[in-house]
Design a protein around this motif. Structure first.
Motif, PDB file in Angstrom:
ATOM      1  N   ALA A  23       0.834  -1.208   0.000  1.00  0.00           N
ATOM      2  CA  ALA A  23       0.000   0.000   0.000  1.00  0.00           C
ATOM      3  C   ALA A  23       0.867   1.257   0.000  1.00  0.00           C
ATOM      4  O   ALA A  23       0.579   2.219  -0.725  1.00  0.00           O
ATOM      5  N   TYR A  24       1.937   1.263   0.803  1.00  0.00           N
ATOM      6  CA  TYR A  24       2.836   2.417   0.845  1.00  0.00           C
ATOM      7  C   TYR A  24       3.513   2.627  -0.508  1.00  0.00           C
ATOM      8  O   TYR A  24       3.584   3.753  -1.010  1.00  0.00           O
ATOM      9  N   SER A  27       1.042   3.956  -3.059  1.00  0.00           N
ATOM     10  CA  SER A  27       0.758   5.365  -2.770  1.00  0.00           C
ATOM     11  C   SER A  27       1.908   6.262  -3.214  1.00  0.00           C
ATOM     12  O   SER A  27       1.692   7.321  -3.819  1.00  0.00           O
ATOM     13  N   LEU A  30       2.000   6.410  -7.099  1.00  0.00           N
ATOM     14  CA  LEU A  30       0.887   7.201  -7.642  1.00  0.00           C
ATOM     15  C   LEU A  30       1.034   8.683  -7.322  1.00  0.00           C
ATOM     16  O   LEU A  30       0.543   9.530  -8.070  1.00  0.00           O
ATOM     17  N   SER A  31       1.739   9.017  -6.247  1.00  0.00           N
ATOM     18  CA  SER A  31       1.889  10.421  -5.864  1.00  0.00           C
ATOM     19  C   SER A  31       2.779  11.197  -6.829  1.00  0.00           C
ATOM     20  O   SER A  31       2.712  12.424  -6.872  1.00  0.00           O
ATOM     21  N   HIS A  52      -5.564   1.958 -11.641  1.00  0.00           N
ATOM     22  CA  HIS A  52      -4.646   3.093 -11.633  1.00  0.00           C
ATOM     23  C   HIS A  52      -3.988   3.384 -12.975  1.00  0.00           C
ATOM     24  O   HIS A  52      -3.227   4.337 -13.072  1.00  0.00           O
TER      25      HIS A  52
END
Length: 86
Positions: A23-24, A27, A30-31, A52
C-alpha cells in the motif's frame, strides 16, 4: 522519496511484501504521477494496477500481444491476462 522532476519512472514488480508495504509503495508511485511524466510498471498481477492505469501493454514471451487504453472498456485486465496466459 522519489524525484518529482523525473519525466519517466520505470519500475519492475514494485508491489511485494506485506499489505502495508504494498500500500505504501503504491501510494508513493501514484503520488509522482502527473501530465508531465510517465510511470511504466512491469507487473505479473494486473489486478493490483487495474484501477490506476490509463494504458496497458501485455507481453508474452517478449512479444506485444495486446495493448490499449483502459477507457476502451471490455474485459478486465486480469481476465485478459488470464486468457492470454493459458
Amino acid at each position: 522519496g522519489l524525484s518529482r522532476r523525473a519525466r519517466l519512472f520505470l519500475v519492475d514488480e514494485p508491489l511485494y511484501g506485506d499489505a502495508a508495504t504494498r500500500a505504501y509503495t503504491l501510494s508513493l508511485l501514484l503520488s509522482v504521477r502527473s501530465p508531465e511524466n510517465a510511470l511504466v510498471v512491469s507487473a505479473s498481477n494486473p489486478a493490483e494496477w487495474e484501477a490506476h492505469v490509463d494504458r496497458y501493454l501485455f507481453l508474452l514471451r517478449g512479444e506485444a500481444v495486446m495493448s490499449g487504453a483502459t477507457s476502451e472498456g471490455g474485459a478486465s485486465l486480469s481476465d485478459e491476462f488470464r486468457r492470454l496466459s493459458q
